[in-house]
Design a protein around this motif. Structure first.
Motif, PDB file in Angstrom:
ATOM      1  N   THR A 169       0.834  -1.207   0.000  1.00  0.00           N
ATOM      2  CA  THR A 169       0.000   0.000   0.000  1.00  0.00           C
ATOM      3  C   THR A 169       0.866   1.252   0.000  1.00  0.00           C
ATOM      4  O   THR A 169       0.550   2.238  -0.682  1.00  0.00           O
ATOM      5  CB  THR A 169      -0.933  -0.005   1.226  1.00  0.00           C
ATOM      6  OG1 THR A 169      -1.625  -1.261   1.298  1.00  0.00           O
ATOM      7  CG2 THR A 169      -1.942   1.121   1.144  1.00  0.00           C
TER       8      THR A 169
ATOM      9  N   LEU B  57     -13.302   1.767   3.871  1.00  0.00           N
ATOM     10  CA  LEU B  57     -13.763   2.180   2.547  1.00  0.00           C
ATOM     11  C   LEU B  57     -14.694   3.377   2.592  1.00  0.00           C
ATOM     12  O   LEU B  57     -14.613   4.259   1.720  1.00  0.00           O
ATOM     13  CB  LEU B  57     -14.463   0.995   1.871  1.00  0.00           C
ATOM     14  CG  LEU B  57     -15.095   1.246   0.505  1.00  0.00           C
ATOM     15  CD1 LEU B  57     -14.044   1.665  -0.508  1.00  0.00           C
ATOM     16  CD2 LEU B  57     -15.839   0.006   0.023  1.00  0.00           C
TER      17      LEU B  57
ATOM     18  N   GLU C 268      -8.077  -1.243  -3.891  1.00  0.00           N
ATOM     19  CA  GLU C 268      -7.827  -2.102  -2.733  1.00  0.00           C
ATOM     20  C   GLU C 268      -6.583  -2.943  -3.020  1.00  0.00           C
ATOM     21  O   GLU C 268      -6.617  -3.834  -3.862  1.00  0.00           O
ATOM     22  CB  GLU C 268      -9.014  -3.022  -2.444  1.00  0.00           C
ATOM     23  CG  GLU C 268      -8.778  -3.915  -1.225  1.00  0.00           C
ATOM     24  CD  GLU C 268      -9.937  -4.849  -0.958  1.00  0.00           C
ATOM     25  OE1 GLU C 268     -10.860  -4.892  -1.812  1.00  0.00           O
ATOM     26  OE2 GLU C 268      -9.927  -5.546   0.071  1.00  0.00           O
TER      27      GLU C 268
ATOM     28  N   TRP D  54      -3.753  -5.797  -2.907  1.00  0.00           N
ATOM     29  CA  TRP D  54      -3.832  -7.241  -2.629  1.00  0.00           C
ATOM     30  C   TRP D  54      -2.433  -7.816  -2.713  1.00  0.00           C
ATOM     31  O   TRP D  54      -1.715  -7.591  -3.682  1.00  0.00           O
ATOM     32  CB  TRP D  54      -4.762  -7.912  -3.637  1.00  0.00           C
ATOM     33  CG  TRP D  54      -5.076  -9.327  -3.315  1.00  0.00           C
ATOM     34  CD1 TRP D  54      -5.999  -9.792  -2.434  1.00  0.00           C
ATOM     35  CD2 TRP D  54      -4.472 -10.492  -3.889  1.00  0.00           C
ATOM     36  NE1 TRP D  54      -6.018 -11.162  -2.421  1.00  0.00           N
ATOM     37  CE2 TRP D  54      -5.089 -11.620  -3.309  1.00  0.00           C
ATOM     38  CE3 TRP D  54      -3.478 -10.691  -4.846  1.00  0.00           C
ATOM     39  CZ2 TRP D  54      -4.731 -12.920  -3.642  1.00  0.00           C
ATOM     40  CZ3 TRP D  54      -3.121 -11.988  -5.178  1.00  0.00           C
ATOM     41  CH2 TRP D  54      -3.754 -13.091  -4.579  1.00  0.00           C
TER      42      TRP D  54
ATOM     43  N   PHE E  45      -5.860  -7.960   4.459  1.00  0.00           N
ATOM     44  CA  PHE E  45      -6.455  -6.636   4.266  1.00  0.00           C
ATOM     45  C   PHE E  45      -5.364  -5.585   4.276  1.00  0.00           C
ATOM     46  O   PHE E  45      -4.529  -5.566   5.181  1.00  0.00           O
ATOM     47  CB  PHE E  45      -7.475  -6.354   5.365  1.00  0.00           C
ATOM     48  CG  PHE E  45      -8.143  -5.014   5.247  1.00  0.00           C
ATOM     49  CD1 PHE E  45      -9.066  -4.775   4.245  1.00  0.00           C
ATOM     50  CD2 PHE E  45      -7.843  -4.001   6.126  1.00  0.00           C
ATOM     51  CE1 PHE E  45      -9.679  -3.545   4.119  1.00  0.00           C
ATOM     52  CE2 PHE E  45      -8.450  -2.766   6.018  1.00  0.00           C
ATOM     53  CZ  PHE E  45      -9.367  -2.539   5.009  1.00  0.00           C
TER      54      PHE E  45
ATOM     55  N   TYR F 107      -7.441   0.910   1.758  1.00  0.00           N
ATOM     56  CA  TYR F 107      -7.919   1.410   0.476  1.00  0.00           C
ATOM     57  C   TYR F 107      -7.198   2.710   0.134  1.00  0.00           C
ATOM     58  O   TYR F 107      -6.737   3.433   1.027  1.00  0.00           O
ATOM     59  CB  TYR F 107      -9.426   1.663   0.507  1.00  0.00           C
ATOM     60  CG  TYR F 107     -10.248   0.420   0.824  1.00  0.00           C
ATOM     61  CD1 TYR F 107     -10.693  -0.419  -0.196  1.00  0.00           C
ATOM     62  CD2 TYR F 107     -10.571   0.098   2.148  1.00  0.00           C
ATOM     63  CE1 TYR F 107     -11.438  -1.552   0.097  1.00  0.00           C
ATOM     64  CE2 TYR F 107     -11.325  -1.038   2.437  1.00  0.00           C
ATOM     65  CZ  TYR F 107     -11.750  -1.847   1.409  1.00  0.00           C
ATOM     66  OH  TYR F 107     -12.475  -2.968   1.695  1.00  0.00           O
TER      67      TYR F 107
END
Length: 470
Positions: A220, A412, A435, A437, A457, A460
């Protein structure tokens, strides 16, 4: 001698002289590159006062440490000095050894057979007949202590345990490898010295204390930097409430060009303690500036509106941000002492350790005026405790036209609300919510498969491009 022969002879002499000077020239250039890399914090070897990430027993324990002759690391019940780590290359593997003067860290001797992939042979052996009744090992604890007093090394103790095990030869090759690794971690622990870069720091915090970085996963973080198009000579506006990880990652990518403006609402800036773990040079530290949002807002807004913005956002911070700052401050105190432990054990503080330069000086008025006139090149937000739409509404006008932005949130709904409002106000184009992954694989001979425990997880990201609203 003809002129042509004279010219040829001269070229041969000059070529011989150049060949003789070539090794010295290469060494000189190598030293210059090493000096420049150290100034940029990218040296291949460690130095006194630099930060390192110590990976103990293949990720069982992660420790951030600042190297100095007085710093010590506690591994099990042994205190080892970090002096042998100074001047070594990043990526060096160390092993705990015992001497009459006490335990110490020495470079581990890598066995070439361990680096070579084992051949996969079909074997009929299995572990169904083995009983775990603690009678297979004939070597007692007293025997192991006797070997230690006689100066036996950790690897020698492991080999002795294998030789005195009645069931080791009956196990499968995979079980034998697990047994050897288990004993090695107990009697011959190993320490891998890693470079504290954006990736390694993010992985270490996410593994042990993910809440301190807002559950920001490494993939991320990389997407945030890419979607915001962080490049050389960019002026990046950052709202960092993840301990300074985002600010340090942006500064590392800029490499001493452009500026990183860490903005905040109110009078108290957000914590940036993780930035000190990066081995950034003084030149890069000077490029990290702080400024309250009220100083960045255009002069078209009245002072009453500026105070209203600050009051609204200060109230939205609540006690979560205060507790997060307190926890990061506690971690900062241990970092200043030389060692910051991300494992279960507590290390002893070092004495008289050189402190890292402090980043985040207040931005001067001339630079702020330049930002107001030209606008920022990109915007990155990682502030889970603040209202996302309020932040974007106030900060988006500070960007230059066609500037990209990327916003991270753990959930989200705040990003969906912000995206809807941006579409209604026609403030940005190319809006999308992503999102991330990530799947980590174990890659071993005949045992390649996804890891048993993974993060499902990664939050986002809302990204887009700012457009002119007039």
């Amino acid at each position: 001698m003809t002129p042509l022969a004279l010219k040829y002879s001269t070229l041969r002499v000059e070529g011989r002289a150049a060949a003789w000077e070539y090794p010295n020239l290469c060494c000189r250039r190598e030293r210059e590159r090493e000096r420049e890399a150290k100034m940029c914090g990218r040296s291949r070897v460690t130095w006194e006062g630099c930060s390192v990430l110590l990976d103990i027993n293949d990720g069982d324990r992660l420790v951030f440490a600042r190297l100095s002759p007085a710093a010590k690391l506690k591994i099990g019940n042994k205190n080892c000095s970090l002096q042998p780590l100074i001047g070594r290359a990043f990526g060096t593997l160390f092993q705990v050894e015992t001497a009459p003067e006490g335990p110490f860290l020495s470079p581990a001797q890598v066995n070439p057979e361990e680096l070579r992939d084992a051949e996969v042979n079909a074997e009929s052996r299995d572990n169904r007949a083995l009983l775990d009744n603690n009678t297979a090992q004939s070597l007692t604890g007293e025997d192991i202590e006797t070997m230690r007093r006689q100066g036996a090394r950790g690897n020698e103790i492991v080999e002795a345990l294998i030789a005195n095990s009645a069931t080791f030869e009956k196990k499968t090759s995979f079980s034998q490898e697990k047994y050897r690794l288990k004993k090695q971690k107990k009697y011959a622990p190993k320490v891998l010295m890693r470079r504290p870069a954006a990736r390694s720091i993010c992985e270490a915090y996410f593994k042990k204390y993910p809440s301190k970085i807002g559950f920001l996963r490494v993939d991320t973080l990389s997407l945030l930097l890419s979607m915001a198009n962080v490049s050389s000579n960019f002026d990046v506006l950052v709202v960092d409430m993840v301990g300074g990880l985002l600010t340090g990652a942006v500064a590392e990518r800029l490499g001493g060009t452009g500026f990183v403006c860490n903005s905040y609402f109110g009078q108290a800036p957000y914590s940036m303690d993780i930035v000190r773990i990066f081995n950034l040079s003084d030149e890069i530290f000077k490029r990290i500036l702080r400024s309250p949002i009220s100083d960045l807002l255009t002069q078209n807004e009245s002072p009453e509106q500026i105070l209203k913005h600050d009051a609204c956002n200060v109230e939205s911070q609540s006690n979560d941000q205060i507790s997060a700052s307190a926890s990061m401050e506690e971690l900062s105190h241990s970092s200043e002492n030389g060692i910051s432990d991300l494992g279960a054990d507590i290390t002893e503080p070092a004495i008289e350790v050189r402190k890292a330069p402090k980043a985040g000086e207040r931005a001067q008025k001339e630079i702020i005026n330049s930002w107001k006139e030209n606008g920022f090149s990109s915007l990155i937000i990682a502030a889970p405790e603040l209202d996302t739409w309020t932040l974007v509404r106030d900060l988006l006008p500070l960007l230059a036209n066609s500037a990209p932005f990327a916003i991270y949130h753990q959930y989200l709904q705040p990003l969906a609300t912000c995206m809807h409002n941006l579409q209604l106000g026609k403030m940005a184009i190319g809006l999308q919510i992503t999102e991330p992954w990530l799947r980590e694989y174990q890659v071993l001979p005949s045992r390649t498969h996804p890891c048993m425990q993974m993060s499902a997880f990664g939050g986002y990201i809302l990204s887009g491009t700012k457009i002119c609203s007039t």
